[in-house]
Design a protein around this motif. Sequence first.
Motif, short mmCIF file in Angstrom:
data_model
loop_
_atom_site.label_atom_id
_atom_site.label_comp_id
_atom_site.label_asym_id
_atom_site.label_seq_id
_atom_site.Cartn_x
_atom_site.Cartn_y
_atom_site.Cartn_z
N TYR A 75 63.75 -18.96 -17.28
CA TYR A 75 64.80 -19.03 -16.25
C TYR A 75 66.11 -19.51 -16.85
O TYR A 75 67.18 -18.94 -16.58
N TRP A 76 66.05 -20.54 -17.70
CA TRP A 76 67.28 -21.07 -18.32
C TRP A 76 67.91 -20.03 -19.24
O TRP A 76 69.13 -19.83 -19.21
N VAL A 77 67.09 -19.38 -20.05
CA VAL A 77 67.62 -18.36 -20.96
C VAL A 77 68.26 -17.23 -20.17
O VAL A 77 69.35 -16.75 -20.50
N MET A 78 67.58 -16.79 -19.11
CA MET A 78 68.09 -15.68 -18.31
C MET A 78 69.44 -16.02 -17.69
O MET A 78 70.39 -15.21 -17.74
N MET A 79 69.56 -17.22 -17.13
CA MET A 79 70.77 -17.58 -16.42
C MET A 79 71.92 -17.92 -17.35
O MET A 79 73.09 -17.77 -16.97
N ASN A 80 71.64 -18.39 -18.55
CA ASN A 80 72.70 -18.88 -19.43
C ASN A 80 72.94 -18.06 -20.69
O ASN A 80 73.95 -18.25 -21.36
N ARG A 81 72.02 -17.15 -21.00
CA ARG A 81 72.14 -16.43 -22.27
C ARG A 81 72.03 -14.91 -22.12
O ARG A 81 71.95 -14.21 -23.13
N THR A 82 72.03 -14.39 -20.91
CA THR A 82 71.90 -12.94 -20.73
C THR A 82 72.99 -12.42 -19.80
O THR A 82 73.52 -13.15 -18.95
N ARG A 83 73.30 -11.16 -19.97
CA ARG A 83 74.29 -10.50 -19.10
C ARG A 83 73.78 -10.45 -17.67
O ARG A 83 74.55 -10.62 -16.72
N PHE A 84 72.47 -10.22 -17.52
CA PHE A 84 71.91 -10.16 -16.18
C PHE A 84 72.13 -11.47 -15.44
O PHE A 84 72.49 -11.48 -14.26
N GLY A 85 71.89 -12.60 -16.13
CA GLY A 85 72.09 -13.90 -15.50
C GLY A 85 73.53 -14.11 -15.08
O GLY A 85 73.82 -14.65 -14.00
N PHE A 86 74.47 -13.66 -15.93
CA PHE A 86 75.89 -13.78 -15.59
C PHE A 86 76.22 -12.94 -14.36
O PHE A 86 76.92 -13.40 -13.45
N GLU A 87 75.70 -11.73 -14.30
CA GLU A 87 75.95 -10.86 -13.16
C GLU A 87 75.31 -11.42 -11.89
O GLU A 87 75.86 -11.28 -10.80
N LEU A 88 74.15 -12.05 -12.06
CA LEU A 88 73.46 -12.65 -10.91
C LEU A 88 74.31 -13.77 -10.32
O LEU A 88 74.54 -13.83 -9.10
N ARG A 89 74.81 -14.66 -11.19
CA ARG A 89 75.65 -15.76 -10.71
C ARG A 89 76.97 -15.25 -10.15
O ARG A 89 77.48 -15.75 -9.14
N ALA A 90 77.54 -14.25 -10.81
CA ALA A 90 78.82 -13.69 -10.35
C ALA A 90 78.67 -13.06 -8.98
O ALA A 90 79.54 -13.22 -8.10
N SER A 91 77.58 -12.34 -8.76
CA SER A 91 77.34 -11.70 -7.47
C SER A 91 77.15 -12.75 -6.38
O SER A 91 77.57 -12.54 -5.23
N GLY A 92 76.51 -13.86 -6.72
CA GLY A 92 76.31 -14.91 -5.74
C GLY A 92 77.59 -15.62 -5.38
O GLY A 92 77.80 -16.01 -4.23
N GLN A 93 78.48 -15.79 -6.35
CA GLN A 93 79.74 -16.49 -6.09
C GLN A 93 80.73 -15.62 -5.34
O GLN A 93 81.45 -16.09 -4.47
N SER A 94 80.79 -14.32 -5.68
CA SER A 94 81.70 -13.41 -5.00
C SER A 94 81.22 -11.98 -5.20
O SER A 94 81.43 -11.41 -6.29
N ALA A 95 80.61 -11.42 -4.17
CA ALA A 95 80.11 -10.05 -4.27
C ALA A 95 81.25 -9.06 -4.48
O ALA A 95 81.12 -8.07 -5.20
N THR A 96 82.41 -9.36 -3.85
CA THR A 96 83.56 -8.47 -3.97
C THR A 96 84.09 -8.45 -5.39
O THR A 96 84.34 -7.38 -5.97
#
Length: 357
Positions: free
Chosen positions: A203-224
């Motif tokens: 979970y830590w690697v996915m959220m902090n070291r992968t593009r998917f994790g970045f996109e996941l957090r970005a989508s949560g912060q602002s879908a637009t």
Amino acid sequence: MGILRGKLLPPALAILFSALLCGIALLISGANPLRAFGAMVLQVGEGTTAVDIVNSTSTYYIAALAVAVGFQMNLFNIGVEGQYRVAAVVAAVVGGSIALPTGVHTLVIILTAAVAGAAWAAIPAVLKVTRGVNEVISTIMMNGLAMGVSAYLISRDMFGELRGNNIRTPEIPETGWVPGIDLGGAGTVYGLVVLAIALGVGYWVMMNRTRFGFELRASGQSATAAAAGGVNAKRMVLIAMLMSGAIAGLVSMPEILGRNHTFDLNFPAGIGFTGIAIALLGRNHPGGIALGALLWAFLDKAGLALDNQGVPREIVTIMQGSIVLSVVVAYEVVRRFEVAAQQRRVGQQLGTVEASS
């Protein structure tokens, strides 16, 4: 230093505040708070309490990670409770009905649980991305449905068998078990504690070291904003829900493969809702979630000592509830303090620049 204070100070304040509330409640009931809390700490060294705490921590940790994945997308997956129960029944039925070599058998059971959990989470996920149905409402309804489905699947007309006064799924052969760490009189640590650790690291690697994790957090912060950057928000919602459900499906694995080797109607309930509280307490960080799960397990197991002190065990529930409520308040207080401190620093820097010019 400021970042560390912002992450550690709020939960510390929440725990202290909840301890204060429980201390007041104990005084009102006529009990000695110091004696009650001391008995809880001493209980850890009694019998199998320490091992029970470790085992419960691993289960709570997996449930909280399942919730945290959804939280990263601003998805409130309340359906972890139903997802892990359905997955537990399906995995137990499959595991007890097949014969495979050691290791392969275990892997098939674990994968079955993950797929079953993801499949159950797929229903509210599809409803959200295709019809805009709020996941809170749909997952709550799915929890109720999961209780009925799990009871039906282990009935004698389906896959269940009667043992004594209890109905359960066929016992999983020894080739599917995961041996634990035998500590003698102190108990046996679940072998799948390592699964919880692996999920936390992943979970830590996915959220902090992968593009998917970045996109996941970005989508949560602002879908637009994420959509403007080329991220498909609906796709991320679907993937996040499926991933959350798959992790939720693994919640029952440490106990089923490490101790019970079957599923029955007495299987522990409420773990999914506990996972929500722990994810909130840990602020979706794998380390914070681990500490929250450990604290929750300690309160659950060490709280047994309160009976010997003439103190109602409900005081533990009061403490757990007040921790969750106060952690929200504590984070807001610390956030406002940090904003005010930052504004003062900016003001001082502007004043220095104007004085020098």
